[in-house]
Design an enzyme around this catalytic site. Structure first.
Site, PDB file in Angstrom:
ATOM      1  N   ASP A   1      -0.204   4.983   1.192  1.00 21.93           N
ATOM      2  CA  ASP A   1      -0.456   5.755   2.409  1.00 21.93           C
ATOM      3  C   ASP A   1      -0.453   4.843   3.626  1.00 21.93           C
ATOM      4  O   ASP A   1      -1.215   3.877   3.702  1.00 21.93           O
ATOM      5  CB  ASP A   1      -1.807   6.467   2.317  1.00 21.93           C
ATOM      6  CG  ASP A   1      -1.797   7.569   1.271  1.00 21.93           C
ATOM      7  OD1 ASP A   1      -0.742   8.205   1.105  1.00 21.93           O
ATOM      8  OD2 ASP A   1      -2.828   7.785   0.611  1.00 21.93           O
TER       9      ASP A   1
ATOM     10  N   ASP B   1       0.864  -1.172   0.000  1.00 17.44           N
ATOM     11  CA  ASP B   1       0.000   0.000   0.000  1.00 17.44           C
ATOM     12  C   ASP B   1       0.904   1.227   0.000  1.00 17.44           C
ATOM     13  O   ASP B   1       2.105   1.126   0.269  1.00 17.44           O
ATOM     14  CB  ASP B   1      -0.893  -0.033   1.242  1.00 17.44           C
ATOM     15  CG  ASP B   1      -1.878   1.115   1.289  1.00 17.44           C
ATOM     16  OD1 ASP B   1      -2.212   1.670   0.228  1.00 17.44           O
ATOM     17  OD2 ASP B   1      -2.312   1.460   2.401  1.00 17.44           O
TER      18      ASP B   1
ATOM     19  N   ASP C   1      -1.352  -1.294   6.339  1.00 10.54           N
ATOM     20  CA  ASP C   1      -1.253  -0.620   7.637  1.00 10.54           C
ATOM     21  C   ASP C   1      -2.573  -0.575   8.387  1.00 10.54           C
ATOM     22  O   ASP C   1      -2.607  -0.122   9.534  1.00 10.54           O
ATOM     23  CB  ASP C   1      -0.760   0.814   7.445  1.00 10.54           C
ATOM     24  CG  ASP C   1      -1.806   1.698   6.779  1.00 10.54           C
ATOM     25  OD1 ASP C   1      -2.200   1.390   5.640  1.00 10.54           O
ATOM     26  OD2 ASP C   1      -2.228   2.693   7.402  1.00 10.54           O
TER      27      ASP C   1
END
Length: 313
Positions: free
Chosen positions: A69, A67, A256
């Site tokens: 961000d 990913d 995240d």
């Protein structure tokens, strides 16, 4: 709720007070059974322990998918700033307030971990709290066409503002991520980036944070514009596997948040978590490993981890 088995690792920088709670060696693994904590949408900033959960799939690491961000950069506060700047610029006011909308950190942490993508965030918020007046529309828009125009205008301006922040040179990549990408490429593994964010903003982030050579060397790059459904829908990861020419079970995703984890696991991919301050208290059940960052994580660690998971099953 059924319990699950967890391998507990002691990070090298833990104090003796905590280190005595862990057992780990490459030859022997000590299991501890515990019940997973329920998902919390509050931002309690609790310290997490590094953990590895046993899953029932065997993986051969052929592609590393990250990913953007939260993984390549910790960006939640930057996006929040850009949204608030957009709300102020267009004087966006939700009834009954006479002041421009301002998303505070505590609220935005919950929102961004609940809904993926900027436009879905705003549409959800305005639906829940009332459609706003603004310099775009003096009165709150009532039809879908006007509401879409409002959201599109805000998102476009926000994206440009976010680009300005990234270009400022004050943003750094998260620890260990560039080294891990380089290790994967050097080992002949495919490397991809899959982000729910707007494509132009992701391109800018990658060009500025990982550099043009790494960006152009990616085997696949997908953004929210490239798929119809945002995470936690698995579309972006299924599309990536198809473009990479790799089976989903041979991909390892780095995420995240729970939203990203759900997208990866729904796609049939193994997922490790590198949490941020705003996602640290989430329930990452279903991930195969949880790390505070990637500074001490090497490709060989991930390969050994997957071998141990397969052996344990």
């Amino acid at each position: 709720m059924a319990s699950h088995s967890t391998l507990l690792f002691s990070p090298p920088n833990l104090s003796p007070k905590f280190s005595s709670l862990f057992h780990y060696s490459l030859q022997s693994l000590t299991f501890q059974t515990k019940k997973p904590s329920s998902l919390s949408l509050t931002n309690t900033r609790k310290r997490r322990q590094l953990s590895v959960s046993v899953v029932s799939a065997s993986h051969s690491l052929q592609a590393l998918i990250l990913d953007c961000d939260g993984v390549i950069l910790e960006s939640e506060h930057l996006h929040r700033q850009a949204y608030n700047d957009a709300f102020s610029h267009f004087n966006v006011r939700c009834p009954p307030s006479s002041q421009p909308l301002n998303w505070v950190p505590e609220f935005y942490d919950v929102l961004q971990n609940r809904i993926g993508g900027g436009k879905p965030k705003m549409r959800w918020y305005f639906k829940e709290h009332g459609w706003p007046s603004s310099t775009i529309f003096e009165t709150p828009p009532e039809g879908d066409a006007e509401r879409t125009k409002l959201i599109d205008t805000l998102q476009d301006w926000k994206t440009e503002r976010y680009k300005e922040i990234i270009k400022s040179g004050t943003v750094e990549p998260r620890p260990g991520v560039l080294r891990l990408m380089d290790e994967a490429k050097a080992a002949g593994r495919k490397v991809a980036v899959c982000s729910a964010a707007t494509k132009s903003s992701v391109i800018l982030c990658l060009e500025n944070l990982i550099g043009m050579e790494r960006f152009q060397g990616l085997d696949c790059f997908l953004a929210g514009d490239d798929v119809k459904e945002k995470k936690p829908d698995p579309s972006i990861y299924l599309t990536a596997a198809k473009r990479l020419g790799v089976s989903e079970k041979d991909c390892l995703v780095v995420e995240d948040s729970v939203i990203g984890l759900q997208a990866a696991t729904k796609a049939g991919m193994a997922c490790v978590i590198t949490y941020t301050s705003s996602t640290a208290d989430q329930d990452f059940k279903g991930s195969i490993a949880i790390y505070p960052d990637l500074s001490n994580v090497r490709l060989s660690d991930l390969e050994l981890l997957l071998q141990n998971v397969a052996a344990a099953n």
